[in-house]
Design an enzyme around this catalytic site. Structure first.
Site, short mmCIF file in Angstrom:
data_model
loop_
_atom_site.label_atom_id
_atom_site.label_comp_id
_atom_site.label_asym_id
_atom_site.label_seq_id
_atom_site.Cartn_x
_atom_site.Cartn_y
_atom_site.Cartn_z
N GLU A 23 0.80 -1.38 -0.14
CA GLU A 23 0.02 -0.03 0.01
C GLU A 23 0.91 1.38 -0.06
O GLU A 23 0.74 2.00 0.93
CB GLU A 23 -0.92 -0.04 1.30
CG GLU A 23 -1.87 -1.10 1.29
CD GLU A 23 -2.57 -1.05 2.58
OE1 GLU A 23 -2.27 -0.37 3.59
OE2 GLU A 23 -3.51 -1.98 2.88
N PRO A 24 1.69 1.29 -0.94
CA PRO A 24 2.55 2.67 -0.96
C PRO A 24 1.64 3.92 -1.33
O PRO A 24 0.89 3.82 -2.19
CB PRO A 24 3.54 2.48 -2.11
CG PRO A 24 2.92 1.50 -3.16
CD PRO A 24 1.95 0.50 -2.26
N ARG A 51 2.98 7.64 -0.33
CA ARG A 51 4.16 8.91 -0.44
C ARG A 51 5.42 8.42 -1.40
O ARG A 51 5.67 9.44 -2.29
CB ARG A 51 4.77 9.27 0.80
CG ARG A 51 5.74 10.29 1.25
CD ARG A 51 6.45 10.21 2.34
NE ARG A 51 5.64 10.09 3.66
CZ ARG A 51 4.86 10.87 4.20
NH1 ARG A 51 4.84 12.35 3.86
NH2 ARG A 51 4.17 10.64 5.23
N ARG A 103 1.22 20.22 5.62
CA ARG A 103 2.28 19.42 6.38
C ARG A 103 3.14 20.06 7.35
O ARG A 103 3.39 19.52 8.20
CB ARG A 103 3.09 18.41 5.34
CG ARG A 103 2.09 17.48 4.59
CD ARG A 103 2.88 16.59 3.66
NE ARG A 103 3.70 15.61 4.37
CZ ARG A 103 5.08 15.57 4.60
NH1 ARG A 103 5.73 16.77 4.16
NH2 ARG A 103 5.61 14.67 5.35
N TYR A 133 2.99 18.68 10.96
CA TYR A 133 4.01 17.88 11.53
C TYR A 133 5.40 18.48 11.45
O TYR A 133 6.60 17.84 11.66
CB TYR A 133 4.46 16.76 10.34
CG TYR A 133 3.20 15.91 9.99
CD1 TYR A 133 2.23 15.33 10.90
CD2 TYR A 133 2.77 15.90 8.47
CE1 TYR A 133 1.67 14.40 10.28
CE2 TYR A 133 1.69 14.97 7.93
CZ TYR A 133 1.07 14.56 9.06
OH TYR A 133 -0.08 13.78 8.45
N CYS A 137 -4.79 33.61 8.92
CA CYS A 137 -4.49 34.12 10.18
C CYS A 137 -4.45 33.16 11.22
O CYS A 137 -5.20 32.91 12.12
CB CYS A 137 -5.80 35.02 10.50
SG CYS A 137 -6.15 36.02 9.17
N GLU A 138 -3.02 32.64 11.12
CA GLU A 138 -2.56 31.67 12.48
C GLU A 138 -1.27 31.73 12.13
O GLU A 138 -0.37 31.68 11.21
CB GLU A 138 -2.96 30.16 11.91
CG GLU A 138 -4.42 29.67 11.67
CD GLU A 138 -5.16 29.42 13.19
OE1 GLU A 138 -4.41 29.35 14.20
OE2 GLU A 138 -6.06 29.08 12.94
C1 LIG Z 1 -1.49 6.08 5.25
C2 LIG Z 1 -1.46 4.60 4.85
C3 LIG Z 1 -0.67 4.17 3.77
C4 LIG Z 1 0.36 4.75 3.20
O1 LIG Z 1 1.39 5.36 3.36
P1 LIG Z 1 2.61 6.07 2.93
O2 LIG Z 1 3.36 6.34 4.14
O3 LIG Z 1 2.09 7.21 2.24
O4 LIG Z 1 3.04 4.93 1.91
C5 LIG Z 1 -0.78 2.71 3.67
N1 LIG Z 1 -1.73 1.96 4.13
C6 LIG Z 1 -2.44 2.40 5.56
C7 LIG Z 1 -3.52 1.52 6.19
C8 LIG Z 1 -2.48 3.85 5.65
O5 LIG Z 1 -2.97 4.56 6.54
#
Ligand SMILES: *Cc1c(COP(=O)(O)O)cnc(C)c1O
Length: 418
Positions: free
Chosen positions: A273-274, A276, A312, A316, A342-343
């Site tokens: 599940e990539p 970023r 971001r 963070y 305005c922050e």
């Molecule tokens: C956010 C998330 C991702 C992706 O994370 P990346 O750091 O963007 O690769 C994959 N799986 C789940 C369940 C997430 O919540």
């Protein structure tokens, strides 16, 4: 590797000068490179060649339909976290059989919608969700394919807001409780146990935490097998990091090699599940300097993009490189790059050594393709920026800039029809 480069001193996206796009669409805007998106998807997916696997792009990082459609044509699926994301995925042409659904708080409506759509798998995150999904499936006269998202208690060594696989985090089911939950899920008539999933965090810059998590998951898989529960797929989440500043995350090949070695011939299908790592460095945010300002010893560049456009840095304290769209020989100074919101928390960069920019200059906020537009809001009643994709020598607006009418769409006075 990305396709945002200087030709002489002018920043290009592929073959198009960024300044030309700014002229045409105004600022601020998000800009993506088609070639970079494709290259990153292929580099990641290709690293797992030879292994039964499915790359499910984590679309919360970027949910624009044109980008999803590109990945769909590359054979990719998506990881969704809401019914809204499922709607977008379907619209972009992602096959339902390539969609996995994660998230700690799935509503009954969203569960029913995803079941009806025929997605590949629900990554269930709690004991109560097991029962809720079983009930939803019973009413629909179906069996819901599931994995349990386990929390392996591995420290991903990343920012606390984006670490998810520690005992203290809200995500998943404690891996020690998983065997009992699996036994219970397997006994329910309207659930079908397919796999195990985990996702330990985001922006990881080492492979070891991934390997540690996978080892724990494989241990669980063996324990389940001996109690008669067969696991067909392992979803090991996303989280591979990128270079924003000086980080040196492992390249996809190294990550894939470590996982392959840990799997050692196991016949499961691997789901990845990539987010970023695919889109992060394939997009930038282009903004214009409105004013320069000096208060006491401090210099500010006030730009036309704010925390509502790119959250971001405020959320963070994350780093985004700031580059001039037209590089010039001029003095440098240390300044904060701030937005119009305005922050005091509204900044894109702090204490950064930059050229002495002037009003009207265009700046590129780099590495903004992931968690950029998808986290944007209308705070301060600011219409959200447009999104543009360059493909070779041409550019396409893939989401138009919002208008003032968009801001009030759906609002009504009490008593008026909504
Ligand atoms: C956010 C998330 C991702 C992706 O994370 P990346 O750091 O963007 O690769 C994959 N799986 C789940 C369940 C997430 O919540």
């Amino acid at each position: 590797m990305h396709h945002f480069n200087y030709v002489q001193d002018e920043l290009f996206c592929e073959e198009v000068p960024v300044a030309h796009i700014a002229e045409a669409v105004g600022t601020p805007f998000y800009l993506y490179s088609h070639a970079t998106l494709k290259r990153h998807f292929r580099a990641f997916d290709g690293a797992f060649a030879g292994l039964k696997h499915l790359t499910c792009f984590s679309m919360k990082s970027n949910s624009n339909g044109a980008i999803l459609n590109l990945f769909a044509r590359e054979g990719g699926g998506v990881d969704i976290v809401s019914g809204g994301e499922l709607y977008r995925a379907q619209r972009a042409g992602i096959e339902p059989g390539r969609i996995v659904y994660s998230g700690v708080g799935k509503s009954e409506e969203d569960l029913a919608y995803a079941l009806e759509a025929g997605i590949l798998m629900f990554n269930v995150e709690s004991s109560q969700e097991i029962d809720r999904l079983n009930e939803v499936a019973r009413r629909a006269g179906k069996r819901a394919p599931i994995s349990l998202r386990v929390n392996p208690d591995v420290d991903p060594k990343t920012h606390p807001y984006i670490s998810t696989g520690l005992k203290e985090n809200k995500f998943g089911i404690d891996i020690d409780d998983a065997p009992a939950e699996y036994a219970r899920a397997a006994s329910l008539a309207h659930l079908e146990v397919m796999g195990i999933s985990c996702h330990i965090g985001s922006q990881l810059t080492q492979v070891l935490p991934f390997v540690d998590a996978l080892r724990k998951v494989l241990g669980l898989m063996d324990a389940l097998r001996s109690s008669g529960i067969r696991i067909r797929c392992l979803d090991i989440g996303g989280g591979l990091g990128i270079t924003y500043d000086r980080e040196t995350p492992p390249p996809p090949e190294e990550y894939a090699a470590a996982l392959k070695q840990t799997l050692a011939g196991s016949d499961v299908t691997l789901i990845l599940e990539p987010g970023r790592v695919i889109v992060g460095n394939a997009g930038i945010l282009v903004t214009r300097v409105l004013y320069t300002k000096t208060t006491g010893q401090k210099h500010f560049f006030v730009v036309d993009a704010g925390m509502n456009d790119l959250m971001r840095p405020s959320l963070y304290q994350s780093y985004h490189a700031i580059q001039p769209v037209a590089r010039r020989e001029r003095p440098r100074l240390t300044a904060d790059v701030v937005g119009p919101i305005c922050e005091s928390g509204d900044f894109l960069a702090k204490a950064r050594e930059l050229e002495a920019f002037e009003p009207g200059d265009l700046l590129a906020v780099m590495s903004a393709g992931a968690y950029g537009f998808s986290m944007s809001s209308n705070y301060n009643s600011r219409p959200r920026p447009c999104e543009v994709m360059v493909q070779g020598g041409i550019f396409h607006v893939i989401r138009r800039r919002e208008t003032f009418e968009d801001l009030v769409r759906g609002e009504s006075l009490p008593g008026e029809p909504a």
